[in-house]
Design a protein around this motif. Structure first.
Motif, PDB file in Angstrom:
ATOM      1  N   ALA A   1       0.837  -1.200   0.000  1.00  0.00           N
ATOM      2  CA  ALA A   1       0.000   0.000   0.000  1.00  0.00           C
ATOM      3  C   ALA A   1       0.870   1.247   0.000  1.00  0.00           C
ATOM      4  CB  ALA A   1      -0.916  -0.001   1.223  1.00  0.00           C
ATOM      5  N   ALA A   2       0.248   2.386  -0.231  1.00  0.00           N
ATOM      6  CA  ALA A   2       0.954   3.675  -0.187  1.00  0.00           C
ATOM      7  C   ALA A   2       0.659   4.341   1.142  1.00  0.00           C
ATOM      8  CB  ALA A   2       0.497   4.558  -1.345  1.00  0.00           C
ATOM      9  N   ALA A   3       1.707   4.639   1.893  1.00  0.00           N
ATOM     10  CA  ALA A   3       1.538   5.311   3.179  1.00  0.00           C
ATOM     11  C   ALA A   3       1.251   6.791   2.955  1.00  0.00           C
ATOM     12  CB  ALA A   3       2.793   5.145   4.024  1.00  0.00           C
ATOM     13  N   ALA A   4       0.323   7.319   3.743  1.00  0.00           N
ATOM     14  CA  ALA A   4      -0.016   8.741   3.657  1.00  0.00           C
ATOM     15  C   ALA A   4       0.096   9.349   5.052  1.00  0.00           C
ATOM     16  CB  ALA A   4      -1.420   8.920   3.092  1.00  0.00           C
ATOM     17  N   PRO A   5       1.308   9.740   5.464  1.00  0.00           N
ATOM     18  CA  PRO A   5       1.462  10.369   6.782  1.00  0.00           C
ATOM     19  C   PRO A   5       0.750  11.717   6.806  1.00  0.00           C
ATOM     20  CG  PRO A   5       3.585   9.655   5.883  1.00  0.00           C
ATOM     21  CD  PRO A   5       2.586   9.610   4.764  1.00  0.00           C
ATOM     22  N   MET A   6      -0.059  11.927   7.833  1.00  0.00           N
ATOM     23  CA  MET A   6      -0.747  13.216   7.978  1.00  0.00           C
ATOM     24  C   MET A   6      -1.232  13.361   9.409  1.00  0.00           C
ATOM     25  SD  MET A   6      -4.504  12.632   6.159  1.00  0.00           S
ATOM     26  CE  MET A   6      -3.813  12.278   4.564  1.00  0.00           C
ATOM     27  N   SER A   7      -1.609  14.576   9.774  1.00  0.00           N
ATOM     28  CA  SER A   7      -2.160  14.841  11.100  1.00  0.00           C
ATOM     29  C   SER A   7      -3.455  14.067  11.287  1.00  0.00           C
ATOM     30  CB  SER A   7      -2.420  16.338  11.256  1.00  0.00           C
ATOM     31  OG  SER A   7      -3.243  16.587  12.367  1.00  0.00           O
ATOM     32  N   PHE A   8      -3.670  13.598  12.514  1.00  0.00           N
ATOM     33  CA  PHE A   8      -4.880  12.837  12.827  1.00  0.00           C
ATOM     34  C   PHE A   8      -6.134  13.657  12.541  1.00  0.00           C
ATOM     35  CE2 PHE A   8      -7.865  11.046  16.138  1.00  0.00           C
ATOM     36  CZ  PHE A   8      -8.071   9.837  15.493  1.00  0.00           C
ATOM     37  N   GLY A   9      -6.060  14.948  12.789  1.00  0.00           N
ATOM     38  CA  GLY A   9      -7.213  15.813  12.583  1.00  0.00           C
ATOM     39  C   GLY A   9      -7.614  15.978  11.124  1.00  0.00           C
ATOM     40  N   GLU A  10      -6.753  15.567  10.198  1.00  0.00           N
ATOM     41  CA  GLU A  10      -7.034  15.708   8.768  1.00  0.00           C
ATOM     42  C   GLU A  10      -7.668  14.456   8.162  1.00  0.00           C
ATOM     43  OE1 GLU A  10      -3.353  16.649   6.896  1.00  0.00           O
ATOM     44  OE2 GLU A  10      -2.972  18.415   8.120  1.00  0.00           O
ATOM     45  N   VAL A  11      -7.725  13.358   8.942  1.00  0.00           N
ATOM     46  CA  VAL A  11      -8.092  12.050   8.374  1.00  0.00           C
ATOM     47  C   VAL A  11      -9.529  12.014   7.869  1.00  0.00           C
ATOM     48  CG1 VAL A  11      -8.355   9.580   8.876  1.00  0.00           C
ATOM     49  CG2 VAL A  11      -6.366  10.827   9.752  1.00  0.00           C
ATOM     50  N   TYR A  12     -10.465  12.531   8.655  1.00  0.00           N
ATOM     51  CA  TYR A  12     -11.882  12.452   8.267  1.00  0.00           C
ATOM     52  C   TYR A  12     -12.094  13.053   6.879  1.00  0.00           C
ATOM     53  CZ  TYR A  12     -16.974  13.007   8.496  1.00  0.00           C
ATOM     54  OH  TYR A  12     -18.325  12.937   8.225  1.00  0.00           O
ATOM     55  N   THR A  13     -11.634  14.282   6.710  1.00  0.00           N
ATOM     56  CA  THR A  13     -11.832  14.969   5.430  1.00  0.00           C
ATOM     57  C   THR A  13     -11.098  14.262   4.300  1.00  0.00           C
ATOM     58  OG1 THR A  13     -12.072  17.073   6.596  1.00  0.00           O
ATOM     59  CG2 THR A  13     -11.601  17.180   4.247  1.00  0.00           C
ATOM     60  N   ALA A  14      -9.909  13.744   4.588  1.00  0.00           N
ATOM     61  CA  ALA A  14      -9.120  13.066   3.550  1.00  0.00           C
ATOM     62  C   ALA A  14      -9.832  11.813   3.047  1.00  0.00           C
ATOM     63  CB  ALA A  14      -7.737  12.714   4.097  1.00  0.00           C
ATOM     64  N   ILE A  15     -10.451  11.053   3.957  1.00  0.00           N
ATOM     65  CA  ILE A  15     -11.219   9.873   3.536  1.00  0.00           C
ATOM     66  C   ILE A  15     -12.478  10.319   2.802  1.00  0.00           C
ATOM     67  CG2 ILE A  15     -12.503   7.831   4.307  1.00  0.00           C
ATOM     68  CD1 ILE A  15     -10.626   7.634   6.687  1.00  0.00           C
ATOM     69  N   GLN A  16     -13.157  11.298   3.357  1.00  0.00           N
ATOM     70  CA  GLN A  16     -14.407  11.786   2.769  1.00  0.00           C
ATOM     71  C   GLN A  16     -14.212  12.271   1.337  1.00  0.00           C
ATOM     72  OE1 GLN A  16     -15.990  15.531   4.362  1.00  0.00           O
ATOM     73  NE2 GLN A  16     -17.993  14.551   4.585  1.00  0.00           N
ATOM     74  N   GLN A  17     -13.088  12.934   1.083  1.00  0.00           N
ATOM     75  CA  GLN A  17     -12.824  13.497  -0.240  1.00  0.00           C
ATOM     76  C   GLN A  17     -12.086  12.530  -1.162  1.00  0.00           C
ATOM     77  OE1 GLN A  17     -10.814  17.222   0.511  1.00  0.00           O
ATOM     78  NE2 GLN A  17     -12.680  18.243   1.230  1.00  0.00           N
ATOM     79  N   GLY A  18     -11.787  11.323  -0.670  1.00  0.00           N
ATOM     80  CA  GLY A  18     -11.120  10.333  -1.505  1.00  0.00           C
ATOM     81  C   GLY A  18      -9.631  10.543  -1.671  1.00  0.00           C
ATOM     82  N   VAL A  19      -9.049  11.422  -0.853  1.00  0.00           N
ATOM     83  CA  VAL A  19      -7.605  11.642  -0.903  1.00  0.00           C
ATOM     84  C   VAL A  19      -6.875  10.391  -0.432  1.00  0.00           C
ATOM     85  CG1 VAL A  19      -5.690  13.024   0.015  1.00  0.00           C
ATOM     86  CG2 VAL A  19      -7.882  14.123  -0.558  1.00  0.00           C
ATOM     87  N   ILE A  20      -7.452   9.711   0.563  1.00  0.00           N
ATOM     88  CA  ILE A  20      -6.930   8.429   1.035  1.00  0.00           C
ATOM     89  C   ILE A  20      -8.080   7.427   1.062  1.00  0.00           C
ATOM     90  CG2 ILE A  20      -5.039   9.407   2.394  1.00  0.00           C
ATOM     91  CD1 ILE A  20      -6.775   9.086   4.885  1.00  0.00           C
ATOM     92  N   ASP A  21      -7.725   6.141   1.107  1.00  0.00           N
ATOM     93  CA  ASP A  21      -8.735   5.082   1.113  1.00  0.00           C
ATOM     94  C   ASP A  21      -9.093   4.632   2.520  1.00  0.00           C
ATOM     95  OD1 ASP A  21      -8.900   4.577  -1.850  1.00  0.00           O
ATOM     96  OD2 ASP A  21      -6.764   4.181  -1.541  1.00  0.00           O
ATOM     97  N   GLY A  22      -8.239   4.956   3.478  1.00  0.00           N
ATOM     98  CA  GLY A  22      -8.501   4.515   4.835  1.00  0.00           C
ATOM     99  C   GLY A  22      -7.378   4.919   5.759  1.00  0.00           C
ATOM    100  N   ALA A  23      -7.383   4.322   6.935  1.00  0.00           N
ATOM    101  CA  ALA A  23      -6.378   4.644   7.944  1.00  0.00           C
ATOM    102  C   ALA A  23      -6.171   3.427   8.827  1.00  0.00           C
ATOM    103  CB  ALA A  23      -6.833   5.846   8.775  1.00  0.00           C
ATOM    104  N   GLU A  24      -5.385   3.594   9.873  1.00  0.00           N
ATOM    105  CA  GLU A  24      -5.199   2.503  10.831  1.00  0.00           C
ATOM    106  C   GLU A  24      -5.142   3.110  12.225  1.00  0.00           C
ATOM    107  OE1 GLU A  24      -1.726   1.921  12.309  1.00  0.00           O
ATOM    108  OE2 GLU A  24      -1.505   3.979  11.588  1.00  0.00           O
ATOM    109  N   ASN A  25      -5.984   2.553  13.094  1.00  0.00           N
ATOM    110  CA  ASN A  25      -6.088   3.090  14.446  1.00  0.00           C
ATOM    111  C   ASN A  25      -6.956   2.147  15.268  1.00  0.00           C
ATOM    112  OD1 ASN A  25      -5.996   4.941  16.654  1.00  0.00           O
ATOM    113  ND2 ASN A  25      -5.877   6.638  15.203  1.00  0.00           N
ATOM    114  N   ASN A  26      -7.221   2.536  16.520  1.00  0.00           N
ATOM    115  CA  ASN A  26      -8.118   1.748  17.356  1.00  0.00           C
ATOM    116  C   ASN A  26      -9.573   2.134  17.076  1.00  0.00           C
ATOM    117  OD1 ASN A  26      -8.900   4.000  19.248  1.00  0.00           O
ATOM    118  ND2 ASN A  26      -6.698   3.965  19.605  1.00  0.00           N
TER     119      ASN A  26
END
Length: 339
Positions: free
Chosen positions: A195-220
């Motif tokens: 996969a392609a890693a996309a390092p970014m701030s945690f606060g940016e994840v929701y919008t990034a997934i919503q807009q299709g910038v990333i496909d997902g994340a990894e967390n609890n």
């Protein structure tokens, strides 16, 4: 009487505004009633176990030293994302922050130990290791030259993948963009998965997934509910690739300014913070799963071994590149044998 022109008035207001901002985040921490403000930053919500643990920290310190210290907690990245908060602690602009071990790697690569995937065989071993002072002491003090040290660890559970499409095998990760913590080791891990890693701030994840910038994340699981990621990522896969603590770090100048008695009280408060945070963790995880299912999230149980086998070679590779990790790795193995 001469009336100042508008430009002079604007300049005066600007100077006053800048002065106020500097004072509000200065290491001096003045209060009108002569108390010292102690600022603590974290990135989670006010219902998260981290915040509840920090409230216990605040209550304990103020019950003992309330005439001298005023503890102020800033959740939700109010004072900036994790990397920024670490820098603020480093300079003394704030006194404490909750930081991910991935972000702490940039200050001392001894923290890389926690990014090694499948480092712990189970949760019991993970907790036992984190309570072992022979393991944690050298890690906690490793960032002294950077101006801060760790004073407590906080349980951040087990990290798993969640995405907009199901992930049932490692092959399902191929070609996907997955958000990871800003750690070179995490980038390596995702590359090994294809996969392609996309390092970014945690606060940016929701919008990034919503807009299709990333496909997902990894967390609890709490990320699905506390941070509403379950609204935009409907598949959560239990592949258990990391058990990574968060760290409560403190500015070294602040700690050194404390008397021995005060330092003991702040250290006791940090231990209480860990205890309360952990007591709330398991309860909130179960509640988060129930809430996420109502949001339409599907929880996928999968065979862990194919995931583990895909990246287990990283153990030798990472330790070979960073020799200071070897004694820590050996200590984990020793504790596992003792158990």
């Amino acid at each position: 009487m001469t009336i100042p022109n508008k430009n002079k008035i604007k300049k005066l207001f600007l100077i006053i505004s800048l002065f106020t901002t500097v004072i509000s985040l200065s290491g001096c921490n003045f209060l009108a009633n002569s108390k010292t403000i102690v600022r603590i930053s974290h990135s989670q919500s006010e219902t998260h176990p981290d915040h509840l643990g920090l409230l216990a920290f605040e209550e304990y310190v103020e019950s003992k030293l309330g005439d001298k210290y005023d503890i102020q907690i800033f959740p939700n990245e109010i004072l900036g994302a994790s990397v920024k908060a670490i820098e603020l602690v480093q300079t003394g602009a704030i006194d404490y922050a909750v930081a991910s071990t991935g972000n702490l790697e940039t200050f001392d690569n001894i923290y890389q130990i926690f990014s090694i995937p499948y480092l712990f065989k189970n949760v019991e071993l993970y907790h036992k290791v984190m309570e072992d002072k022979n393991f944690t002491d050298n890690i906690y003090t490793s960032t002294e030259e950077a101006g801060f040290e760790t004073v407590a660890w906080l349980d951040a559970g087990t990290r798993n993948f969640y995405a907009t499409t199901p992930i049932k095998t490692p092959d399902d990760l191929k070609g996907k963009k997955i958000r990871v913590q800003q750690s070179p080791t995490n980038v390596k891990m995702m590359s090994a998965f294809g996969a392609a890693a996309a390092p970014m701030s945690f606060g940016e994840v929701y919008t990034a997934i919503q807009q299709g910038v990333i496909d997902g994340a990894e967390n609890n699981e709490l990320a699905l509910t506390n941070n509403k990621h379950g609204e935009v990522a409907k598949y959560y896969t239990y592949n258990h690739h990391q058990m990574v603590p968060d760290m409560l770090i403190a500015n070294l100048r602040f700690l050194d300014s404390l008397t021995d008695e005060e330092r003991q009280i702040f250290d006791d408060a940090a231990a209480i913070c860990t205890k309360v945070e952990r007591e709330n963790w398991d309860v909130q995880i179960e509640a988060a799963k129930a809430q996420a299912k109502k949001m339409g999230v599907e929880f996928i149980e999968t065979d862990i071994e194919p995931f583990r086998n895909k990246i287990i070679h990283l153990h030798n590779e990472i330790i070979g590149e960073n020799p200071k990790l070897e004694p820590l790795y050996e200590r984990i193995n020793e504790i596992e044998k003792e158990m």
